[in-house]
Write an enzyme that holds these catalytic residues in place. Structure first.
Site, PDB file in Angstrom:
ATOM      1  N   GLU A 103       0.849  -1.197   0.000  1.00 18.26           N
ATOM      2  CA  GLU A 103       0.000   0.000   0.000  1.00 18.26           C
ATOM      3  C   GLU A 103       0.886   1.249   0.000  1.00 18.26           C
ATOM      4  O   GLU A 103       2.003   1.238   0.517  1.00 18.26           O
ATOM      5  CB  GLU A 103      -0.944  -0.082   1.213  1.00 18.26           C
ATOM      6  CG  GLU A 103      -1.783   1.132   1.521  1.00 18.26           C
ATOM      7  CD  GLU A 103      -2.822   1.509   0.478  1.00 18.26           C
ATOM      8  OE1 GLU A 103      -2.489   1.524  -0.717  1.00 18.26           O
ATOM      9  OE2 GLU A 103      -3.968   1.853   0.867  1.00 18.26           O
TER      10      GLU A 103
ATOM     11  N   ILE B  96       0.213   4.503   1.326  1.00 17.42           N
ATOM     12  CA  ILE B  96       0.297   5.410   2.474  1.00 17.42           C
ATOM     13  C   ILE B  96      -0.771   5.062   3.502  1.00 17.42           C
ATOM     14  O   ILE B  96      -1.853   4.625   3.144  1.00 17.42           O
ATOM     15  CB  ILE B  96       0.158   6.885   2.019  1.00 17.42           C
ATOM     16  CG1 ILE B  96       0.410   7.860   3.166  1.00 17.42           C
ATOM     17  CG2 ILE B  96      -1.175   7.144   1.374  1.00 17.42           C
ATOM     18  CD1 ILE B  96       0.599   9.306   2.696  1.00 17.42           C
TER      19      ILE B  96
ATOM     20  N   ASP C 237      -2.860   6.796   6.650  1.00 16.15           N
ATOM     21  CA  ASP C 237      -3.170   8.063   7.319  1.00 16.15           C
ATOM     22  C   ASP C 237      -3.974   7.741   8.579  1.00 16.15           C
ATOM     23  O   ASP C 237      -3.415   7.499   9.640  1.00 16.15           O
ATOM     24  CB  ASP C 237      -3.926   8.966   6.344  1.00 16.15           C
ATOM     25  CG  ASP C 237      -4.186  10.355   6.911  1.00 16.15           C
ATOM     26  OD1 ASP C 237      -3.811  10.615   8.058  1.00 16.15           O
ATOM     27  OD2 ASP C 237      -4.777  11.192   6.195  1.00 16.15           O
ATOM     28  N   SER C 238      -5.304   7.668   8.475  1.00 14.37           N
ATOM     29  CA  SER C 238      -6.095   7.272   9.649  1.00 14.37           C
ATOM     30  C   SER C 238      -5.934   5.787   9.944  1.00 14.37           C
ATOM     31  O   SER C 238      -6.136   5.335  11.066  1.00 14.37           O
ATOM     32  CB  SER C 238      -7.576   7.566   9.397  1.00 14.37           C
ATOM     33  OG  SER C 238      -8.092   6.685   8.418  1.00 14.37           O
ATOM     34  N   GLY C 239      -5.596   5.019   8.917  1.00 18.00           N
ATOM     35  CA  GLY C 239      -5.466   3.577   9.067  1.00 18.00           C
ATOM     36  C   GLY C 239      -6.730   2.824   8.671  1.00 18.00           C
ATOM     37  O   GLY C 239      -6.751   1.600   8.616  1.00 18.00           O
TER      38      GLY C 239
ATOM     39  N   ASP D 210      -1.585  10.884  -5.514  1.00 24.53           N
ATOM     40  CA  ASP D 210      -2.184  11.952  -6.312  1.00 24.53           C
ATOM     41  C   ASP D 210      -2.882  13.001  -5.468  1.00 24.53           C
ATOM     42  O   ASP D 210      -3.143  12.816  -4.282  1.00 24.53           O
ATOM     43  CB  ASP D 210      -3.227  11.359  -7.264  1.00 24.53           C
ATOM     44  CG  ASP D 210      -4.489  10.917  -6.504  1.00 24.53           C
ATOM     45  OD1 ASP D 210      -4.351  10.211  -5.504  1.00 24.53           O
ATOM     46  OD2 ASP D 210      -5.605  11.303  -6.915  1.00 24.53           O
TER      47      ASP D 210
END
Ligand code: IMP
Ligand code: MG
Length: 183
Positions: free
Chosen positions: A108, A110, A112-114, A167
């Site tokens: 994956e 990235i 962020d919140s998961g 993006d």
């Protein structure tokens, strides 16, 4: 501002380069070696990439992994950052093949919140792979959910980044570096 962080041709919407292509390349060699070391006993790995963000990472990482492997992709949609707390993640395109009994490396871009990874890991685990490990290129510092990452490229500040697959409204995906968007 450091001149090296603003290469010629950096689109004006971008603030600075956070991670250069050289840094990315070096780290991916290391991640490939780690994955090989951990799977020396396995005959074959199955890499699962998440579209679209992980397509470049997948191509580079897969070519660093010496353990024989196959690749597959899935595509998800989440409902934008504002709606992330709803936990709404949907499969737009599923894997071509079943993963039962396979040694899976989830790839994956990235976390962020998961939320996305949490959903993905649950979904894949429910299909009974022999093992499931997760490789993520970038982690924002504020990830809160209890999601296990086995191979992590870089930890970055809580800013919106683009390039190397990532993006902003479909733009900037094919930049060779990871750059921060202007605030
Ligand atoms: P999460 O579910 O909050 O962890 O968000 C993960 C997903 O949001 C990633 O798979 C990306 O598609 C997207 N995302 C989060 N942060 C960024 C960013 O800084 N740039 C581009 N995409 C991002
Ligand atoms: Mg993604």
């Amino acid at each position: 501002m450091n001149k090296e962080q603003r290469p010629p041709g950096l689109p004006f919407e971008l603030e600075r380069v956070l991670i250069t292509r050289e840094q990315i390349a070096t780290r991916i060699v290391e991640l490939g070696a780690e994955i090989d070391r951990d799977h020396a006993d396995q005959e074959e790995l199955h890499l699962v990439g998440v579209l679209k963000g992980a397509f470049i990472l997948m191509a580079d990482l897969a070519r660093q992994i010496q353990t024989p492997h196959t690749v597959d992709f899935m595509a998800l949609s989440s409902y934008g950052k504002a709606a992330v707390s709803s936990g709404a993640v949907r499969i737009l395109m599923d894997l071509r093949d079943p993963i039962a009994g396979k040694h899976i490396i989830l790839v994956e871009d990235i976390i962020d919140s998961g939320q996305t990874l949490f959903y993905l890991q649950e979904t894949l685990r429910s299909r009974h792979p022999a093992s499931l490990k997760t490789c993520v290129l970038l982690e924002k510092t504020r990830s809160q959910l209890d999601v296990k990452i086995d191979y992590l490229g870089f930890t970055i500040p809580d800013v919106w980044v683009v390039g190397y697959g990532l993006d902003l409204g479909e733009r900037f995906r094919t930049l060779p570096y990871i750059a921060e968007i202007k605030p």
